[in-house]
Design a protein around this motif. Structure first.
Motif, PDB file in Angstrom:
ATOM      1  N   ASP A 124       0.795  -1.232   0.000  1.00  0.00           N
ATOM      2  CA  ASP A 124       0.000   0.000   0.000  1.00  0.00           C
ATOM      3  C   ASP A 124       0.823   1.275   0.000  1.00  0.00           C
ATOM      4  OD1 ASP A 124      -2.560   0.826  -0.303  1.00  0.00           O
ATOM      5  OD2 ASP A 124      -3.079   0.795   1.825  1.00  0.00           O
ATOM      6  N   THR A 125       2.130   1.172  -0.259  1.00  0.00           N
ATOM      7  CA  THR A 125       2.953   2.374  -0.281  1.00  0.00           C
ATOM      8  C   THR A 125       3.563   2.560  -1.657  1.00  0.00           C
ATOM      9  OG1 THR A 125       5.036   1.291   0.338  1.00  0.00           O
ATOM     10  CG2 THR A 125       3.564   1.979   2.135  1.00  0.00           C
ATOM     11  N   VAL A 126       3.920   3.781  -1.968  1.00  0.00           N
ATOM     12  CA  VAL A 126       4.540   4.076  -3.262  1.00  0.00           C
ATOM     13  C   VAL A 126       5.835   3.294  -3.413  1.00  0.00           C
ATOM     14  CG1 VAL A 126       5.573   5.890  -4.671  1.00  0.00           C
ATOM     15  CG2 VAL A 126       3.464   6.351  -3.422  1.00  0.00           C
ATOM     16  N   ASP A 127       6.603   3.190  -2.346  1.00  0.00           N
ATOM     17  CA  ASP A 127       7.886   2.484  -2.417  1.00  0.00           C
ATOM     18  C   ASP A 127       7.698   1.013  -2.786  1.00  0.00           C
ATOM     19  OD1 ASP A 127       9.285   4.762  -1.793  1.00  0.00           O
ATOM     20  OD2 ASP A 127       9.546   4.273   0.342  1.00  0.00           O
ATOM     21  N   ILE A 128       6.731   0.362  -2.151  1.00  0.00           N
ATOM     22  CA  ILE A 128       6.513  -1.061  -2.444  1.00  0.00           C
ATOM     23  C   ILE A 128       5.954  -1.234  -3.851  1.00  0.00           C
ATOM     24  CG2 ILE A 128       5.157  -3.104  -1.837  1.00  0.00           C
ATOM     25  CD1 ILE A 128       5.448  -2.354   1.070  1.00  0.00           C
ATOM     26  N   ILE A 129       5.018  -0.378  -4.251  1.00  0.00           N
ATOM     27  CA  ILE A 129       4.457  -0.472  -5.601  1.00  0.00           C
ATOM     28  C   ILE A 129       5.556  -0.268  -6.636  1.00  0.00           C
ATOM     29  CG2 ILE A 129       2.857   0.581  -7.248  1.00  0.00           C
ATOM     30  CD1 ILE A 129       1.063   1.255  -4.802  1.00  0.00           C
ATOM     31  N   ALA A 130       6.434   0.716  -6.410  1.00  0.00           N
ATOM     32  CA  ALA A 130       7.544   0.951  -7.334  1.00  0.00           C
ATOM     33  C   ALA A 130       8.458  -0.269  -7.397  1.00  0.00           C
ATOM     34  CB  ALA A 130       8.328   2.188  -6.911  1.00  0.00           C
ATOM     35  N   ALA A 131       8.716  -0.876  -6.249  1.00  0.00           N
ATOM     36  CA  ALA A 131       9.555  -2.079  -6.226  1.00  0.00           C
ATOM     37  C   ALA A 131       8.894  -3.225  -6.986  1.00  0.00           C
ATOM     38  CB  ALA A 131       9.831  -2.494  -4.780  1.00  0.00           C
ATOM     39  N   MET A 132       7.568  -3.320  -6.894  1.00  0.00           N
ATOM     40  CA  MET A 132       6.848  -4.354  -7.632  1.00  0.00           C
ATOM     41  C   MET A 132       6.921  -4.103  -9.135  1.00  0.00           C
ATOM     42  SD  MET A 132       3.609  -4.680  -5.024  1.00  0.00           S
ATOM     43  CE  MET A 132       2.661  -5.903  -5.917  1.00  0.00           C
ATOM     44  N   ILE A 133       6.854  -2.839  -9.531  1.00  0.00           N
ATOM     45  CA  ILE A 133       6.990  -2.503 -10.955  1.00  0.00           C
ATOM     46  C   ILE A 133       8.374  -2.902 -11.450  1.00  0.00           C
ATOM     47  CG2 ILE A 133       7.094  -0.611 -12.625  1.00  0.00           C
ATOM     48  CD1 ILE A 133       4.969   0.837 -10.934  1.00  0.00           C
ATOM     49  N   GLU A 134       9.395  -2.563 -10.677  1.00  0.00           N
ATOM     50  CA  GLU A 134      10.761  -2.913 -11.068  1.00  0.00           C
ATOM     51  C   GLU A 134      10.947  -4.432 -11.106  1.00  0.00           C
ATOM     52  OE1 GLU A 134      12.849  -0.937 -12.217  1.00  0.00           O
ATOM     53  OE2 GLU A 134      12.357   1.066 -11.488  1.00  0.00           O
ATOM     54  N   ALA A 135      10.205  -5.135 -10.259  1.00  0.00           N
ATOM     55  CA  ALA A 135      10.309  -6.601 -10.221  1.00  0.00           C
ATOM     56  C   ALA A 135       9.569  -7.268 -11.369  1.00  0.00           C
ATOM     57  CB  ALA A 135       9.779  -7.133  -8.892  1.00  0.00           C
ATOM     58  N   GLY A 136       8.627  -6.533 -12.012  1.00  0.00           N
ATOM     59  CA  GLY A 136       7.942  -7.114 -13.158  1.00  0.00           C
ATOM     60  C   GLY A 136       6.439  -6.960 -13.206  1.00  0.00           C
ATOM     61  N   ALA A 137       5.844  -6.217 -12.265  1.00  0.00           N
ATOM     62  CA  ALA A 137       4.389  -6.006 -12.302  1.00  0.00           C
ATOM     63  C   ALA A 137       4.036  -5.027 -13.424  1.00  0.00           C
ATOM     64  CB  ALA A 137       3.892  -5.472 -10.972  1.00  0.00           C
ATOM     65  N   ASP A 138       2.959  -5.321 -14.152  1.00  0.00           N
ATOM     66  CA  ASP A 138       2.556  -4.505 -15.295  1.00  0.00           C
ATOM     67  C   ASP A 138       1.197  -3.844 -15.105  1.00  0.00           C
ATOM     68  OD1 ASP A 138       4.724  -5.388 -17.374  1.00  0.00           O
ATOM     69  OD2 ASP A 138       3.958  -7.261 -16.523  1.00  0.00           O
ATOM     70  N   VAL A 139       0.321  -4.482 -14.355  1.00  0.00           N
ATOM     71  CA  VAL A 139      -1.032  -3.980 -14.109  1.00  0.00           C
ATOM     72  C   VAL A 139      -1.348  -4.207 -12.635  1.00  0.00           C
ATOM     73  CG1 VAL A 139      -3.491  -4.248 -14.649  1.00  0.00           C
ATOM     74  CG2 VAL A 139      -1.788  -4.458 -16.476  1.00  0.00           C
ATOM     75  N   PHE A 140      -2.010  -3.242 -12.016  1.00  0.00           N
ATOM     76  CA  PHE A 140      -2.375  -3.377 -10.608  1.00  0.00           C
ATOM     77  C   PHE A 140      -3.891  -3.475 -10.478  1.00  0.00           C
ATOM     78  CE2 PHE A 140       1.875  -1.716 -10.450  1.00  0.00           C
ATOM     79  CZ  PHE A 140       2.450  -2.444  -9.412  1.00  0.00           C
ATOM     80  N   ARG A 141      -4.314  -4.447  -9.679  1.00  0.00           N
ATOM     81  CA  ARG A 141      -5.736  -4.739  -9.508  1.00  0.00           C
ATOM     82  C   ARG A 141      -6.237  -4.119  -8.211  1.00  0.00           C
ATOM     83  NH1 ARG A 141      -7.700  -9.625  -6.722  1.00  0.00           N
ATOM     84  NH2 ARG A 141      -9.928  -9.950  -7.112  1.00  0.00           N
ATOM     85  N   LEU A 142      -7.350  -3.400  -8.316  1.00  0.00           N
ATOM     86  CA  LEU A 142      -8.053  -2.870  -7.157  1.00  0.00           C
ATOM     87  C   LEU A 142      -9.273  -3.751  -6.931  1.00  0.00           C
ATOM     88  CD1 LEU A 142      -7.994   0.931  -8.097  1.00  0.00           C
ATOM     89  CD2 LEU A 142      -6.284  -0.366  -6.792  1.00  0.00           C
ATOM     90  N   ASN A 143      -9.278  -4.484  -5.827  1.00  0.00           N
ATOM     91  CA  ASN A 143     -10.360  -5.422  -5.545  1.00  0.00           C
ATOM     92  C   ASN A 143     -11.486  -4.690  -4.826  1.00  0.00           C
ATOM     93  OD1 ASN A 143     -12.003  -7.549  -4.934  1.00  0.00           O
ATOM     94  ND2 ASN A 143     -10.481  -8.704  -3.753  1.00  0.00           N
ATOM     95  N   PHE A 144     -12.578  -4.436  -5.541  1.00  0.00           N
ATOM     96  CA  PHE A 144     -13.696  -3.689  -4.976  1.00  0.00           C
ATOM     97  C   PHE A 144     -14.502  -4.501  -3.964  1.00  0.00           C
ATOM     98  CE2 PHE A 144     -13.804  -0.865  -8.985  1.00  0.00           C
ATOM     99  CZ  PHE A 144     -12.922   0.030  -8.393  1.00  0.00           C
ATOM    100  N   SER A 145     -14.139  -5.762  -3.756  1.00  0.00           N
ATOM    101  CA  SER A 145     -14.785  -6.541  -2.695  1.00  0.00           C
ATOM    102  C   SER A 145     -14.355  -6.054  -1.320  1.00  0.00           C
ATOM    103  CB  SER A 145     -14.437  -8.033  -2.832  1.00  0.00           C
ATOM    104  OG  SER A 145     -14.964  -8.557  -4.024  1.00  0.00           O
ATOM    105  N   HIS A 146     -13.242  -5.342  -1.265  1.00  0.00           N
ATOM    106  CA  HIS A 146     -12.705  -4.854   0.004  1.00  0.00           C
ATOM    107  C   HIS A 146     -12.377  -3.369  -0.119  1.00  0.00           C
ATOM    108  CE1 HIS A 146     -12.258  -9.068   1.133  1.00  0.00           C
ATOM    109  NE2 HIS A 146     -11.610  -9.258  -0.008  1.00  0.00           N
ATOM    110  N   GLY A 147     -12.581  -2.627   0.965  1.00  0.00           N
ATOM    111  CA  GLY A 147     -12.165  -1.228   0.985  1.00  0.00           C
ATOM    112  C   GLY A 147     -13.247  -0.259   0.555  1.00  0.00           C
TER     113      GLY A 147
END
Length: 480
Positions: free
Chosen positions: A15-38
């Motif tokens: 849930d932080t910019v740093d972790i999301i950026a690290a996930m992008i660098e690791a290979g994530a291409d699309v991020f899913r927002l699960n509307f079942s929660h939140g």
């Protein structure tokens, strides 16, 4: 660089910019927002953090909103949970208030009040992702009487499925309608629709989305028994922009053993119809708590890649697990290894193919030319990104770069297998535009002087759906 894309679900663990950026660098291409929660505010905040992280990484990534759909659930238990014993009677009571903790080991409330009308004696109901199995003995008014076949612990809000399908709940609930407005406000690139039974469900979702001012592409989550009937599946694929092989609820409705073959069939059908396909559910489940995947999970991900899926998806692994970045990195490594083992047989894909559109013919010609000339890259100059999508339906081993002036088109292309999106302003002059495309690839170290590249574009420049030209150039050589 891997061709297969990774969809990562966001949650408390990411849930932080740093972790999301690290996930992008690791290979994530699309991020899913699960509307079942939140809440809507939660989703909006996460979307903003994705955009910030993507800008930091110099990448365009996509955002997918995922509607909850008519997930049928038991209500709240007195004490939060109850234990069901094999052979005991158990009642699902639509008359109970599902918002109060009234359920117990004898009777549970429901959020789906039509269940008594949808079942009859002899039906099998599966709860908690199939871990608990009930057989319906009779229906009396609002009460569905059952006997427990497989027991266990049942806690608050666990899901209910009917073996073989047949529940009449509509694909879009009141919550989904509200969440579509949130998705439009966030400007998601993709919207996943849960539990569609037919093409009509997807058409309704598209109408509602358009009325709210949204332009997201629609992904149909195939998780109902009714949706895998061959004709129905083809009809759903036709009216959608892509499908998700949602193996969790689908497995509960049709049985675990049926899912692998269905997965392969769905991937083939989607690619044949030039649509996207995402393979999801429990792909790296053990990495919720472990730093490395099991060998079975490695094989599962690799087989989906070899089947031709556009993307593989992480759910709880990246949303709530201990190792979200490591999980993305491991999944990317598996995908890359599987892709390197592939033998490309592009010529076979073109046997008996007929093209009725000029832009589609140019896309296929670009693939064929790049494959046989052993080109370093294909650069598809496209306003909408459709040319790159068509190219991505066939594996050639040649990286495809979707060059577009439209940020929205670039973000959508982040989900296309084998495609790297790049935002490049288009010049009205074709030669200057092609030079800008070449420069963009050189600046990203995708090509170097002397490399052969295949360029496709449309004349006049900037017209959507107007791809009508193909050019082969050697990087660094003067163009006349």
């Amino acid at each position: 660089m891997k061709a297969t894309k990774i969809v990562a679900t966001l949650g408390p663990a990411s849930d932080t910019v740093d972790i999301i950026a690290a996930m992008i660098e690791a290979g994530a291409d699309v991020f899913r927002l699960n509307f079942s929660h939140g809440t809507p505010e939660d989703h909006s905040g996460r979307a903003q953090r994705v955009r910030e992280a993507a800008a930091r990484c110099g990448r365009e990534v996509g955002i997918m909103g995922d509607l909850q759909g008519p997930k049928i659930r038991v209500g709240k238990f007195d004490g939060g949970r109850a234990h069901l014993e094999v052979g005991q009677p158990f009642i699902l009571d639509a008359a109970l208030d599902n918002k109060s903790p009234l359920s117990n080991s004898e009777r549970a409330s429901l959020d789906y009040k039509q269940l008594p009308q949808d079942v009859r004696a002899g039906d099998t109901l599966l709860l908690a992702d199939g871990l608990i199995q009930l057989t319906v003995t009779k229906v009396e008014g609002d009460a569905v009487h059952t006997v427990v076949i497989h027991g266990g612990e049942l806690s608050n809000n666990k899901g209910i499925n009917k073996l073989g399908g047949g529940l009449t709940a509509p694909a879009l609930t009141a919550k989904d309608l509200a969440d579509i407005k949130t998705a439009v406000d966030i400007d998601v690139d993709y919207l996943a629709v849960s539990f569609p039974k037919s093409a009509a469900d997807m058409q309704t979702a598209r109408t509602v989305l358009a009325a709210a001012g949204g332009k997201a592409k629609l992904i149909a989550k195939i998780e109902r028994a009714e949706a895998i009937v061959p004709q129905t599946l083809d009809e759903i694929i036709e009216v959608s922009d892509g499908i998700m092989v949602a193996r969790g609820d689908l497995a509960v409705e049709v049985g675990n053993a049926a899912v692998p073959a269905l997965q392969k069939r769905m991937i083939v059908r989607a690619r044949d119809k030039n649509k996207l396909v995402i393979t999801a559910t429990q792909m790296m489940e053990s990495m919720i708590t472990a730093p490395v995947p099991t060998r079975a999970e490695v094989s599962d991900v690799a087989n989906a890649v070899l089947d031709g899926t556009d993307a593989v998806m992480l759910s709880a692994e990246s949303a709530a697990g201990k190792y979200p970045v490591e999980t993305v990195k491991a999944m990317a490594a598996i995908a890359l290894a599987a892709e390197r083992s592939q033998v490309y047989e592009l010529d076979r894909d073109f046997i008996n193919q007929q093209f009725v559109r000029v832009d589609q013919a140019i896309a296929m010609a670009s693939l064929f030319t790049a494959f046989h000339l052993n080109a370093k890259a294909i650069a598809a100059l496209s306003q909408s990104g459709s040319t790159a999508l068509w190219m991505s339906r066939h594996d050639s081993g040649v990286p495809i770069y979707a060059l577009t002036p439209e940020i929205a088109a670039a973000r959508r292309a982040a989900l296309y297998r084998g495609v790297r999106p790049v935002v490049v302003p288009f010049d009205a002059d074709r030669d200057r535009a092609l030079q800008a495309a070449e420069d963009a690839l050189k600046s990203r170290a995708a090509v170097a002087d002397g490399d052969l590249i295949v360029l496709s574009c449309g004349e006049p420049m900037g017209k959507s759906g107007g791809t009508n030209a193909l050019k082969v150039v050697r990087v660094g050589e003067h163009r006349s």
